[in-house]
Design a protein around this motif. Sequence first.
Motif, PDB file in Angstrom:
ATOM      1  N   THR A 111       6.158 -23.489 -18.768  1.00  0.00           N
ATOM      2  CA  THR A 111       7.219 -23.493 -19.775  1.00  0.00           C
ATOM      3  C   THR A 111       7.598 -22.046 -20.032  1.00  0.00           C
ATOM      4  N   THR A 112       8.838 -21.755 -19.884  1.00  0.00           N
ATOM      5  CA  THR A 112       9.292 -20.377 -20.030  1.00  0.00           C
ATOM      6  C   THR A 112      10.653 -20.345 -20.706  1.00  0.00           C
ATOM      7  N   GLY A 113      11.004 -19.178 -21.206  1.00  0.00           N
ATOM      8  CA  GLY A 113      12.310 -19.020 -21.818  1.00  0.00           C
ATOM      9  C   GLY A 113      13.407 -18.982 -20.767  1.00  0.00           C
ATOM     10  N   GLU A 114      14.625 -19.102 -21.232  1.00  0.00           N
ATOM     11  CA  GLU A 114      15.758 -19.050 -20.309  1.00  0.00           C
ATOM     12  C   GLU A 114      16.007 -17.612 -19.855  1.00  0.00           C
ATOM     13  N   ASN A 115      16.749 -17.485 -18.771  1.00  0.00           N
ATOM     14  CA  ASN A 115      17.122 -16.180 -18.216  1.00  0.00           C
ATOM     15  C   ASN A 115      15.907 -15.305 -17.880  1.00  0.00           C
ATOM     16  N   GLY A 116      14.890 -15.915 -17.316  1.00  0.00           N
ATOM     17  CA  GLY A 116      13.690 -15.172 -16.931  1.00  0.00           C
ATOM     18  C   GLY A 116      13.989 -14.178 -15.816  1.00  0.00           C
ATOM     19  N   SER A 117      13.436 -12.967 -15.950  1.00  0.00           N
ATOM     20  CA  SER A 117      13.631 -11.965 -14.908  1.00  0.00           C
ATOM     21  C   SER A 117      12.416 -11.036 -14.857  1.00  0.00           C
ATOM     22  N   ILE A 118      12.275 -10.411 -13.734  1.00  0.00           N
ATOM     23  CA  ILE A 118      11.217  -9.420 -13.556  1.00  0.00           C
ATOM     24  C   ILE A 118      11.781  -8.294 -12.692  1.00  0.00           C
ATOM     25  N   LYS A 119      11.411  -7.060 -13.047  1.00  0.00           N
ATOM     26  CA  LYS A 119      11.873  -5.892 -12.302  1.00  0.00           C
ATOM     27  C   LYS A 119      10.686  -4.950 -12.155  1.00  0.00           C
ATOM     28  N   PHE A 120      10.512  -4.398 -10.968  1.00  0.00           N
ATOM     29  CA  PHE A 120       9.388  -3.488 -10.744  1.00  0.00           C
ATOM     30  C   PHE A 120       9.703  -2.555  -9.591  1.00  0.00           C
ATOM     31  N   ASN A 121       9.003  -1.427  -9.571  1.00  0.00           N
ATOM     32  CA  ASN A 121       9.111  -0.472  -8.473  1.00  0.00           C
ATOM     33  C   ASN A 121       7.962  -0.706  -7.505  1.00  0.00           C
ATOM     34  N   VAL A 122       8.243  -0.537  -6.231  1.00  0.00           N
ATOM     35  CA  VAL A 122       7.226  -0.640  -5.191  1.00  0.00           C
ATOM     36  C   VAL A 122       7.093   0.754  -4.582  1.00  0.00           C
ATOM     37  N   THR A 123       5.910   1.351  -4.761  1.00  0.00           N
ATOM     38  CA  THR A 123       5.689   2.717  -4.303  1.00  0.00           C
ATOM     39  C   THR A 123       4.489   2.767  -3.365  1.00  0.00           C
ATOM     40  N   PRO A 124       4.729   2.882  -2.064  1.00  0.00           N
ATOM     41  CA  PRO A 124       3.595   3.028  -1.144  1.00  0.00           C
ATOM     42  C   PRO A 124       3.088   4.466  -1.121  1.00  0.00           C
ATOM     43  N   THR A 125       1.786   4.619  -0.966  1.00  0.00           N
ATOM     44  CA  THR A 125       1.178   5.941  -0.856  1.00  0.00           C
ATOM     45  C   THR A 125       0.521   6.058   0.508  1.00  0.00           C
ATOM     46  N   PHE A 126       0.849   7.113   1.218  1.00  0.00           N
ATOM     47  CA  PHE A 126       0.299   7.367   2.545  1.00  0.00           C
ATOM     48  C   PHE A 126      -0.376   8.726   2.539  1.00  0.00           C
ATOM     49  N   THR A 127      -1.393   8.885   3.366  1.00  0.00           N
ATOM     50  CA  THR A 127      -2.035  10.185   3.528  1.00  0.00           C
ATOM     51  C   THR A 127      -2.092  10.515   5.010  1.00  0.00           C
ATOM     52  N   GLN A 128      -2.294  11.776   5.269  1.00  0.00           N
ATOM     53  CA  GLN A 128      -2.442  12.208   6.651  1.00  0.00           C
ATOM     54  C   GLN A 128      -3.733  11.619   7.220  1.00  0.00           C
ATOM     55  N   PHE A 129      -3.689  11.215   8.455  1.00  0.00           N
ATOM     56  CA  PHE A 129      -4.859  10.652   9.135  1.00  0.00           C
ATOM     57  C   PHE A 129      -5.724  11.790   9.648  1.00  0.00           C
ATOM     58  N   ASN A 130      -6.960  11.796   9.241  1.00  0.00           N
ATOM     59  CA  ASN A 130      -7.916  12.808   9.704  1.00  0.00           C
ATOM     60  C   ASN A 130      -9.138  12.101  10.262  1.00  0.00           C
ATOM     61  N   GLU A 131      -9.472  12.396  11.465  1.00  0.00           N
ATOM     62  CA  GLU A 131     -10.687  11.866  12.053  1.00  0.00           C
ATOM     63  C   GLU A 131     -11.219  12.906  13.032  1.00  0.00           C
ATOM     64  N   VAL A 132     -12.482  13.169  12.930  1.00  0.00           N
ATOM     65  CA  VAL A 132     -13.117  14.136  13.820  1.00  0.00           C
ATOM     66  C   VAL A 132     -13.927  13.371  14.847  1.00  0.00           C
ATOM     67  N   ASN A 133     -13.648  13.615  16.106  1.00  0.00           N
ATOM     68  CA  ASN A 133     -14.450  13.005  17.175  1.00  0.00           C
ATOM     69  C   ASN A 133     -15.698  13.817  17.359  1.00  0.00           C
ATOM     70  N   GLU A 134     -16.826  13.194  17.109  1.00  0.00           N
ATOM     71  CA  GLU A 134     -18.088  13.899  17.281  1.00  0.00           C
ATOM     72  C   GLU A 134     -18.711  13.481  18.597  1.00  0.00           C
ATOM     73  N   GLU A 135     -18.804  14.406  19.484  1.00  0.00           N
ATOM     74  CA  GLU A 135     -19.363  14.123  20.803  1.00  0.00           C
ATOM     75  C   GLU A 135     -20.542  14.990  21.087  1.00  0.00           C
TER      76      GLU A 135
END
Length: 194
Positions: free
Chosen positions: A170-194
């Motif tokens: 049960t909800t009121g009339e004229n229901g709405s939702i608004k939001f921002n979608v913000t992805p966060t990325f970082t640089q990929f770091n991996e050290v090959n240990e041989e």
Amino acid sequence: MFALILAVAVMLMGAGYAYWTDSVTFSNTVKTGQVELAYDTANAGSIEVGPNFNNNAVATGSVSYSEDKKIATVALNNLFPGAIGEVTLVVKNLSTIPVKIKEIKLNSISISNLSKDNFTIGAKVYYGNELIKTFDNILALEAIPTIDEVVPANTDVIVKLTYSMPKDVTTGENGSIKFNVTPTFTQFNEVNEE
């Protein structure tokens, strides 16, 4: 004078003195990788809604982007009990190196005439065609937990958000939702240990 006579005598005998020089120049350029991601505004974020009365577009939605293409704003309007749909957002990985998806946040959430508890937003995160994570209700979390998946350079990241409202809400009339979608990325770091 004696030195001059000695030098002329040594030259006349066929001996000589020579002095050579040489140099080597080493030039080097080091370029670091670049991390650059932005929403693909050409694929303006498709929104599908349904089921609607007599297949008319009752519930509606839109996606807009910040000027720097780092934030997508999703608006879902005229929602009703039983409303379902999907929002697809494409993030272009324009980086020259692999990146890690750290998280995808929903923020600046604005809900009108709806209860956050009676509305769900699920998420599926892909890179290319490969599904890497699924989340049932990120609206309750307000952020997708850490993903930590490596995305190769020049590969798109696709975020599919599914939204639904149970039919018995049960909800009121004229229901709405608004939001921002913000992805966060970082640089990929991996050290090959041989």
